[in-house]
Design an enzyme around this catalytic site. Structure first.
Site, PDB file in Angstrom:
ATOM      1  N   LYS A 175       0.809  -1.225   0.000  1.00  0.00           N
ATOM      2  CA  LYS A 175       0.000   0.000   0.000  1.00  0.00           C
ATOM      3  C   LYS A 175       0.840   1.273   0.000  1.00  0.00           C
ATOM      4  CE  LYS A 175      -3.324  -2.765  -0.153  1.00  0.00           C
ATOM      5  NZ  LYS A 175      -3.985  -2.996  -1.433  1.00  0.00           N
TER       6      LYS A 175
ATOM      7  N   GLU B 235      -0.660   8.250   7.860  1.00  0.00           N
ATOM      8  CA  GLU B 235      -1.486   9.159   7.065  1.00  0.00           C
ATOM      9  C   GLU B 235      -2.329  10.054   7.953  1.00  0.00           C
ATOM     10  OE1 GLU B 235      -4.234   7.023   4.553  1.00  0.00           O
ATOM     11  OE2 GLU B 235      -2.765   6.894   2.958  1.00  0.00           O
TER      12      GLU B 235
ATOM     13  N   HIS C  63     -16.300   7.513   0.234  1.00  0.00           N
ATOM     14  CA  HIS C  63     -15.441   6.561  -0.464  1.00  0.00           C
ATOM     15  C   HIS C  63     -15.898   6.530  -1.913  1.00  0.00           C
ATOM     16  CE1 HIS C  63     -13.436   2.484  -1.007  1.00  0.00           C
ATOM     17  NE2 HIS C  63     -14.225   2.570  -2.052  1.00  0.00           N
TER      18      HIS C  63
ATOM     19  N   GLU D 277      -5.972   3.358  -2.071  1.00  0.00           N
ATOM     20  CA  GLU D 277      -5.530   2.021  -2.462  1.00  0.00           C
ATOM     21  C   GLU D 277      -5.977   1.714  -3.883  1.00  0.00           C
ATOM     22  OE1 GLU D 277      -7.085  -0.924   0.290  1.00  0.00           O
ATOM     23  OE2 GLU D 277      -6.377   0.237   2.001  1.00  0.00           O
TER      24      GLU D 277
ATOM     25  N   ASN E 259      -7.220  -1.674  -6.184  1.00  0.00           N
ATOM     26  CA  ASN E 259      -7.556  -3.093  -6.231  1.00  0.00           C
ATOM     27  C   ASN E 259      -7.274  -3.615  -7.628  1.00  0.00           C
ATOM     28  OD1 ASN E 259      -8.551  -3.141  -3.553  1.00  0.00           O
ATOM     29  ND2 ASN E 259     -10.406  -2.155  -4.281  1.00  0.00           N
TER      30      ASN E 259
ATOM     31  N   ARG F 194      -8.149  -6.261  -9.241  1.00  0.00           N
ATOM     32  CA  ARG F 194      -9.057  -7.362  -9.586  1.00  0.00           C
ATOM     33  C   ARG F 194     -10.435  -6.762  -9.901  1.00  0.00           C
ATOM     34  NH1 ARG F 194     -12.041  -6.538  -5.194  1.00  0.00           N
ATOM     35  NH2 ARG F 194     -10.940  -6.151  -3.254  1.00  0.00           N
TER      36      ARG F 194
END
Ligand code: MV4
Length: 450
Positions: free
Chosen positions: A117, A201, A209, A288, A290, A292
């Site tokens: 990350k 952070e 989000h 982040e 992902n 996938r």
């Protein structure tokens, strides 16, 4: 050359989702299953199926040896990992390739890069993506951490480099707390991820989000499929998602899309991916990526008309993207409700026999489910059994139609989140799109006290 036969290394509704994309492409399918899943729909609908072990995931859906053996024996060209299980496991990618098979996903290199990350953050930052203020990469000592924390200001989060999805996060409100939590976080991260590296952070208190879906081929072509607002979640498990984010302006969107597609191009990423951002006070901060497919990819499909899983398979087989960004149009508004086999008040899992199942239909309604009347939900896996995906010409119509679809949805014999969603959708926070990542936890806490 397009794959002739694919092994789907997963279960449940996502195995079925991948299976459908394969069939639509004329590709033969092999599914794998644990002894608990012998009567699952993904097994019943595939061309071939191989039992890979007992119910416990670590002995079946996480059993790389069994899965690769099944792939070799059945003569597939490629393995689709689905979501969860082995989908972000670099060792699995390498083993699949060592057996002369294709892995439907990014390169092991990009998966490893984004799996770290802190490196992921540093990488996208160099390509112009805004990130949360904090350490540049790993924080090696508590003294270094204290220094960074006082520069950016408390409260700060101590995050695990090998974490993700919210595992191994600590909030420190002052220096003393930071010193205590840093060593706790280090031990926990080492135990949980086999990697005790940490980074620091600024803690954003009430962000949304928002995530951007990307799709890239092996020839430098990158497109985005817009953003999803996934703020409505309980204990970091998403339950309701919508696209596009109801509170962004077109100017904000275009800026976000432009930095994201540019960075993905520079990385040379292949396949589908999602960049997760926190959004607060008009600003985006990458957290982040992902590497996938995601559960909620469906809403991006419905708003664009693009079959993301089909495209994922095509680009993995070496095909060029058959459309450009200009050809992607965002039509209307789309919502997904995750229907889990859980008690709608306590969220306690409710496996067992489905005595009666009727799913909603009509214009704008899609259901991705792996269950049926007479199906017994095994107790060993996650509780997602159906996704209700609803499209409307605008957000208002979409909300009305979602209520209508939920009222048609009948699942008897077990508890599900259907009644939870029926109440949720009527809440002013949802109706007015006035929510952030903490809203649902607050709603649930206030209901408990009434
Ligand atoms: C954060 C944050 C606030 N500030 N980072 C949790 C899951 C992981 N993917 C990142 N997470 C968070 N990182 C900063 N600097 C708040 C969360 C967070 C969260 C993020 C997205 C969706 C739901 C969440 C629930 C709790 C905390």
């Amino acid at each position: 050359m397009l794959f002739r036969k694919i092994l789907i290394a997963n279960r449940g509704e996502i195995a079925l989702r991948v299976l459908r994309a394969c069939k639509d492409l004329g590709i033969k399918t092999v599914t794998v299953y644990s002894t608990a899943d012998a009567y699952s729909k993904h097994v019943l609908l595939s061309d071939e199926s191989v039992c890979i072990g007992p119910p416990a995931s670590k002995n079946s859906y996480l059993n790389m040896q069994s899965i690769v053996s099944a792939a070799v024996i059945t003569g597939v060209d490629a393995i689709h990992p689905g979501i969860g299980f082995l989908s972000e496991n670099v060792d699995f990618v390498n083993i699949v390739k060592e057996h002369g098979l294709q892995f439907i996903g990014p390169s092991a290199h990009d998966m490893e890069l984004m799996g770290d990350k802190a490196r992921a953050k540093e990488t996208v930052k160099t390509f112009g993506i805004p990130v949360v203020p904090g350490s540049d990469g790993e924080v090696k000592s508590v003294e270094e951490g204290v220094k960074i924390a006082s520069e950016i200001g408390f409260p700060v989060l101590i995050k695990s480099v090998g974490g993700g999805g919210g595992k191994g996060i600590q909030v420190a409100h002052n220096e003393q707390e930071f010193r205590e939590l840093f060593s706790i976080a280090k031990t926990e991260a080492g135990n949980a991820f086999g990697n005790d590296a940490l980074y620091v952070e600024k803690f954003l208190k009430n962000p949304r989000h928002i995530e951007v879906q990307v799709l890239a081929d092996g020839y430098g072509n990158v497109v985005h499929l817009g953003e999803r607002d996934c703020s409505i979640q309980r204990r970091r498990q998403k339950v309701f998602e919508e696209t596009r984010c109801p509170i962004l302006t077109d100017a904000q969107r275009e800026e976000l899309y432009s930095v994201v597609t540019n960075a993905i191009k520079k990385i040379g990423y292949l396949g589908v991916g999602t960049l997760e951002f926190l959004y607060e006070d008009g600003k985006f901060y990458f957290i982040e990526m992902n590497t996938r497919l995601q559960i909620e990819h469906t809403i991006s499909e419905e708003i664009t008309g693009i079959d993301l899983v089909k495209e994922q398979i095509l680009v993995a087989s070496g095909e060029k993207l058959s459309f450009t960004q200009d050809q992607i149009k965002f039509d209307g508004h789309v919502i997904e409700c995750r229907i889990n086999a859980e008690n709608p008040e306590t969220f306690i899992p409710s496996p067992g026999l489905i005595q009666n199942y009727h799913q909603p239909g009509g214009i704008g309604v899609r259901v991705d489910a792996n269950v049926y009347s007479g199906y017994r939900i095994p107790p060993y896996y996650d509780s997602l059994i159906a996704k209700l995906i609803v499209k409307g010409k605008d957000r208002k119509e979409c909300l009305m139609r979602t209520s209508r679809a939920l009222s048609e949805f009948l699942i008897e014999g077990i508890d599900t989140l259907i009644p939870f969603h029926q109440k949720l959708i009527e809440r002013p926070e949802i109706q007015n799109a006035d929510y952030n990542i903490n809203t649902l936890d607050k709603i649930i806490a206030s209901e408990k006290n009434n």
